[in-house]
Write an enzyme that holds these catalytic residues in place. Sequence first.
Site: not given
Length: 547
Positions: A327-329, A547
């Site tokens: 999800w963050h990248g 993000f």
Amino acid sequence: MLFNSPLFLFAFLPATLGLFYTLAFHSNFRTALASLVLCSLLFYGFWNPPYLLLLLLSIGINFQLGNRLQSCRSASPQARLILWISVAFNLGLIAYYKYANFFVSVVGDVSGQSLSMQQIILPLGISFFTFQQITWLVDTYRGQSRRFDLLEYTQFVTFFPQLIAGPIVHHHEMMPQFNRQNMLARIPENLSVGLTLFLLGLFKKVILADSVAVHASPIFEAAESGVILTIHEAWIGALAYSLQLYFDFSGYSDMAIGLARLFGITLPMNFDSPYKSSSMIDFWRRWHMTLSRFLRDYVYIPLGGSRRGSTRRYINIGMTMLLGGLWHGAGWTFIIWGGMHGLYLVINHGWRALKAKYFNKPTYTADPTPTTSDVHSTGIPQPSLTARLGATVCRLAAHALTLVCVMSAWVVFRAESFSAAVSQLRSMFGFNGIALPAQLQGIVHEHAPQAILRAVDFGRLFGNELISPSSAMLWILLSGTIALAAPNSQQLLSQYRPVLETVRSTAGIAARLQWTPGRSWTVFMSCLSLYTLLHLTGVSEFLYFQF
């Protein structure tokens, strides 16, 4: 438009506040809400106007799908089909804009072919406003949501204080607050509390986060270019980035909560002094709290949670954290970071299970009668001094271990490639040799015995001068002390319910630092704000925007 930009501070925010309250008192309240929606859309569209259409498309389609869900019997086959279509649409948007380039490169690497596609610009906040709408759709499917009109729903999604980088809010937290009675009550208090929180967050971002950032970036860039860092370079880089990210996100969270409070809206807590944690479980109860809540309620529990035995529980924890990393990248470093935290949590839960089974049993002595020194006036036996010291040492060791694990994972999170992360981690833990800063070289050679100098290979000294170690350590000590010892913003204003949750209590000196709308705090906040604004020479993005 950034919260820390002059355009936002001196034009957008005053104009939006003035327009909202003018319309709220001299017109229909829905007109005031509509003005707030339009200002929020302007706030989002200012960055990239074409992506405003994407946001509106997402809102329109999700609103219609949600209405269809509410027209179906809860958990019926038709509702289940609509829910799957809804989730597929939202995840499809994220997959295309956030992960398409990454997936194409992975397929190319696996197939051995050179595959590429045009670089896609990531829309700001797409992960946040998409996840927020998924929570509403899932709760609607479960029969836990009432029907809203389009204006109410658009206000829920686009409310600008939390639109770009959270908190990820639930409809049942926000929708009851969007009414005249709530938003126009206690206006002087809301303005004072909101402005104080916002200015504290601005100070964290401009003074603390941006000041340590200049010491982190050169070190990570050097590691990416193939430079073998010395042990102190690697640790300074890890410490500086850990504190940069801490105050960048903490500052944003304070600013978002403060901005919402200016309009009479109370947001959920998103950041609760996570570097004070003494375990990884506690860390994830304090860091990005609304994301942790989303992953727990909409990923971990649907996977089975802990209902199917300890082995399946640990698998579910690992899968949840891998998805949290993704999800963050879109990159392997983010996935590995998520996997590291999944492993940390599995070990932490496993250790707690072992302690509960084998170590937390009552012990008995030959003489069970406590002495007078072991009993307070209440008559309850108290731990001995040795026991208290042992507990303190264990707590400090657990805290230190948690911080080392978190910082090691942040190195992977920040690095541009896995090889650069491994190189920096090797330097941090002495596998690339032990070295001293250049400033200490003369002192060591002057005062250390020759036998030690001949016996110890100090390795490569700090010859590259990537940063100034003295300046870096000054900022690290200052910001680290604030992160580890000072009460957080919510605790300072706990008497005025700054967030929806109950704030952790403070003791000692921290308990006497409570904010009150009096002369002392007014002078202090005025000086803090003036100092911050004088250093607002450049505008830097918040890290979580990517993000």
